[in-house]
Design a protein around this motif. Structure first.
Motif, PDB file in Angstrom:
ATOM      1  N   SER A  91       0.823  -1.207   0.000  1.00  0.00           N
ATOM      2  CA  SER A  91       0.000   0.000   0.000  1.00  0.00           C
ATOM      3  C   SER A  91       0.857   1.256   0.000  1.00  0.00           C
ATOM      4  O   SER A  91       1.833   1.342   0.739  1.00  0.00           O
ATOM      5  N   ASN A  92       0.454   2.221  -0.804  1.00  0.00           N
ATOM      6  CA  ASN A  92       1.092   3.531  -0.846  1.00  0.00           C
ATOM      7  C   ASN A  92       0.028   4.609  -0.913  1.00  0.00           C
ATOM      8  O   ASN A  92      -1.118   4.340  -1.281  1.00  0.00           O
ATOM      9  N   LEU A  93       0.426   5.826  -0.608  1.00  0.00           N
ATOM     10  CA  LEU A  93      -0.496   6.953  -0.727  1.00  0.00           C
ATOM     11  C   LEU A  93      -0.604   7.400  -2.185  1.00  0.00           C
ATOM     12  O   LEU A  93       0.416   7.586  -2.868  1.00  0.00           O
ATOM     13  N   TYR A  94      -1.809   7.584  -2.638  1.00  0.00           N
ATOM     14  CA  TYR A  94      -2.037   8.123  -3.985  1.00  0.00           C
ATOM     15  C   TYR A  94      -1.397   9.498  -4.103  1.00  0.00           C
ATOM     16  O   TYR A  94      -0.838   9.858  -5.140  1.00  0.00           O
ATOM     17  N   PHE A  95      -1.435  10.253  -3.030  1.00  0.00           N
ATOM     18  CA  PHE A  95      -0.857  11.600  -2.963  1.00  0.00           C
ATOM     19  C   PHE A  95       0.587  11.620  -3.464  1.00  0.00           C
ATOM     20  O   PHE A  95       1.006  12.533  -4.163  1.00  0.00           O
ATOM     21  N   TRP A  96       1.371  10.587  -3.105  1.00  0.00           N
ATOM     22  CA  TRP A  96       2.770  10.544  -3.511  1.00  0.00           C
ATOM     23  C   TRP A  96       2.916  10.411  -5.022  1.00  0.00           C
ATOM     24  O   TRP A  96       3.796  11.006  -5.619  1.00  0.00           O
ATOM     25  N   LYS A 118      -0.737  -8.249  -9.777  1.00  0.00           N
ATOM     26  CA  LYS A 118      -1.936  -8.874 -10.337  1.00  0.00           C
ATOM     27  C   LYS A 118      -3.130  -7.924 -10.380  1.00  0.00           C
ATOM     28  O   LYS A 118      -4.030  -8.098 -11.194  1.00  0.00           O
ATOM     29  N   LYS A 119      -3.138  -6.920  -9.488  1.00  0.00           N
ATOM     30  CA  LYS A 119      -4.281  -6.009  -9.413  1.00  0.00           C
ATOM     31  C   LYS A 119      -3.834  -4.709  -8.762  1.00  0.00           C
ATOM     32  O   LYS A 119      -3.023  -4.731  -7.834  1.00  0.00           O
ATOM     33  N   VAL A 120      -4.366  -3.591  -9.236  1.00  0.00           N
ATOM     34  CA  VAL A 120      -4.099  -2.281  -8.635  1.00  0.00           C
ATOM     35  C   VAL A 120      -5.433  -1.561  -8.459  1.00  0.00           C
ATOM     36  O   VAL A 120      -6.203  -1.443  -9.418  1.00  0.00           O
ATOM     37  N   ASP A 121      -5.696  -1.123  -7.250  1.00  0.00           N
ATOM     38  CA  ASP A 121      -6.908  -0.363  -6.936  1.00  0.00           C
ATOM     39  C   ASP A 121      -6.513   0.898  -6.186  1.00  0.00           C
ATOM     40  O   ASP A 121      -5.481   0.930  -5.516  1.00  0.00           O
ATOM     41  N   THR A 122      -7.350   1.907  -6.282  1.00  0.00           N
ATOM     42  CA  THR A 122      -7.200   3.114  -5.473  1.00  0.00           C
ATOM     43  C   THR A 122      -8.440   3.177  -4.584  1.00  0.00           C
ATOM     44  O   THR A 122      -9.558   3.287  -5.089  1.00  0.00           O
ATOM     45  N   ILE A 123      -8.214   3.086  -3.279  1.00  0.00           N
ATOM     46  CA  ILE A 123      -9.310   2.937  -2.314  1.00  0.00           C
ATOM     47  C   ILE A 123      -9.109   3.937  -1.175  1.00  0.00           C
ATOM     48  O   ILE A 123      -7.997   4.077  -0.669  1.00  0.00           O
ATOM     49  N   PHE A 177      -8.792   5.250   2.511  1.00  0.00           N
ATOM     50  CA  PHE A 177      -8.270   4.592   3.706  1.00  0.00           C
ATOM     51  C   PHE A 177      -9.378   3.910   4.508  1.00  0.00           C
ATOM     52  O   PHE A 177      -9.241   2.776   4.924  1.00  0.00           O
ATOM     53  N   ASN A 178     -10.492   4.628   4.699  1.00  0.00           N
ATOM     54  CA  ASN A 178     -11.569   4.100   5.536  1.00  0.00           C
ATOM     55  C   ASN A 178     -12.407   3.019   4.858  1.00  0.00           C
ATOM     56  O   ASN A 178     -13.334   2.492   5.452  1.00  0.00           O
ATOM     57  N   GLN A 179     -12.066   2.668   3.614  1.00  0.00           N
ATOM     58  CA  GLN A 179     -12.802   1.612   2.909  1.00  0.00           C
ATOM     59  C   GLN A 179     -11.933   0.380   2.628  1.00  0.00           C
ATOM     60  O   GLN A 179     -12.346  -0.521   1.903  1.00  0.00           O
ATOM     61  N   ILE A 180     -10.741   0.344   3.219  1.00  0.00           N
ATOM     62  CA  ILE A 180      -9.887  -0.838   3.059  1.00  0.00           C
ATOM     63  C   ILE A 180     -10.607  -2.027   3.693  1.00  0.00           C
ATOM     64  O   ILE A 180     -11.095  -1.945   4.808  1.00  0.00           O
ATOM     65  N   SER A 181     -10.648  -3.127   2.962  1.00  0.00           N
ATOM     66  CA  SER A 181     -11.376  -4.306   3.445  1.00  0.00           C
ATOM     67  C   SER A 181     -10.488  -5.194   4.318  1.00  0.00           C
ATOM     68  O   SER A 181      -9.260  -5.159   4.226  1.00  0.00           O
ATOM     69  N   LYS A 182     -11.137  -6.013   5.103  1.00  0.00           N
ATOM     70  CA  LYS A 182     -10.457  -7.005   5.924  1.00  0.00           C
ATOM     71  C   LYS A 182      -9.650  -7.944   5.028  1.00  0.00           C
ATOM     72  O   LYS A 182      -8.506  -8.285   5.338  1.00  0.00           O
ATOM     73  N   GLU A 183     -10.225  -8.338   3.898  1.00  0.00           N
ATOM     74  CA  GLU A 183      -9.558  -9.259   2.982  1.00  0.00           C
ATOM     75  C   GLU A 183      -8.264  -8.649   2.420  1.00  0.00           C
ATOM     76  O   GLU A 183      -7.236  -9.322   2.352  1.00  0.00           O
ATOM     77  N   TYR A 184      -8.325  -7.372   2.036  1.00  0.00           N
ATOM     78  CA  TYR A 184      -7.116  -6.725   1.527  1.00  0.00           C
ATOM     79  C   TYR A 184      -6.077  -6.593   2.646  1.00  0.00           C
ATOM     80  O   TYR A 184      -4.885  -6.853   2.424  1.00  0.00           O
ATOM     81  N   ALA A 185      -6.513  -6.201   3.827  1.00  0.00           N
ATOM     82  CA  ALA A 185      -5.588  -6.048   4.960  1.00  0.00           C
ATOM     83  C   ALA A 185      -4.875  -7.368   5.248  1.00  0.00           C
ATOM     84  O   ALA A 185      -3.677  -7.383   5.542  1.00  0.00           O
ATOM     85  N   GLU A 237     -10.299   9.676   4.481  1.00  0.00           N
ATOM     86  CA  GLU A 237     -10.681   9.585   3.070  1.00  0.00           C
ATOM     87  C   GLU A 237      -9.476   9.583   2.118  1.00  0.00           C
ATOM     88  O   GLU A 237      -9.645   9.492   0.907  1.00  0.00           O
ATOM     89  N   MET A 238      -8.263   9.688   2.664  1.00  0.00           N
ATOM     90  CA  MET A 238      -7.086   9.735   1.774  1.00  0.00           C
ATOM     91  C   MET A 238      -7.052   8.460   0.925  1.00  0.00           C
ATOM     92  O   MET A 238      -7.389   7.373   1.374  1.00  0.00           O
TER      93      MET A 238
END
Length: 182
Positions: free
Chosen positions: A77-82, A113-118, A120-128, A164-165
């Protein structure tokens, strides 16, 4: 002042080693790529991928490399801001990278395999779970670790993290690994 976000982005995107920058690449990076392409000749003509480690300190970088070698860590995970500040492209599906330990010794080759922009407060348990390499309290651990990491990194820019970042979420597969010599 505008250089600070760019410098942070370059550091946070895992301290990449690149011939173009003049940084010395450890011989194990070439060796792991050669071993991989010998077993997978269709990649023989591909350029040597970027090599880097995850995180900014030795203990964490080495622990994360081990999780990748063992197939437990499958995301980053990285910040989109960067990416915005550096005017850099987002990671692309199919990109291969060589993951090293903190000392630059090659440990594994991963493929995105996959890139999403999500947000912060919507990160899923599965992704974590994929990012943390564990199922035990993964979302809580992910939020705490990443909030602290992003907050510290953003201090230099005068920005504050928000719920919301946007987070650039890369899911990857370990396609080649070098086990530690015992």
């Amino acid at each position: 002042m505008r250089l600070i976000p760019l410098l942070l982005f370059l550091i946070i995107t895992s301290c990449k080693n690149d011939i173009k920058t003049g940084n010395k690449i450890d011989k194990t990076v070439y060796e792991i790529w050669n071993d991989f392409t010998k077993s997978n000749p269709k990649f023989k003509k591909d350029e040597l991928p970027d090599s880097y480690f995850f995180h900014t300190n030795e203990a964490a970088a080495n622990r994360l490399a081990e999780l990748i070698v063992n197939g437990k860590k499958k995301a980053g995970s990285n910040l989109y801001f960067w990416y915005e500040e550096a005017k850099a492209d987002l990671p692309k599906v199919g990109t291969k990278s060589i993951i090293t330990n903190f000392d630059g010794k090659a440990r594994a080759i991963i493929e995105i395999k996959k890139v999403d922009t999500i947000p912060f407060n919507q990160i899923s348990k599965e992704y974590a779970e994929l990012d943390m390499g564990t199922t035990m309290n993964a979302l809580e651990k992910w939020k705490k670790a990443h909030w602290d990491f992003f907050k510290n990194a953003m201090e230099e820019t005068g920005k504050e993290p928000t719920e919301e970042m946007l987070i650039v979420c890369e899911t990857f597969e370990t396609i080649w690994a070098k086990k530690q010599d015992k």
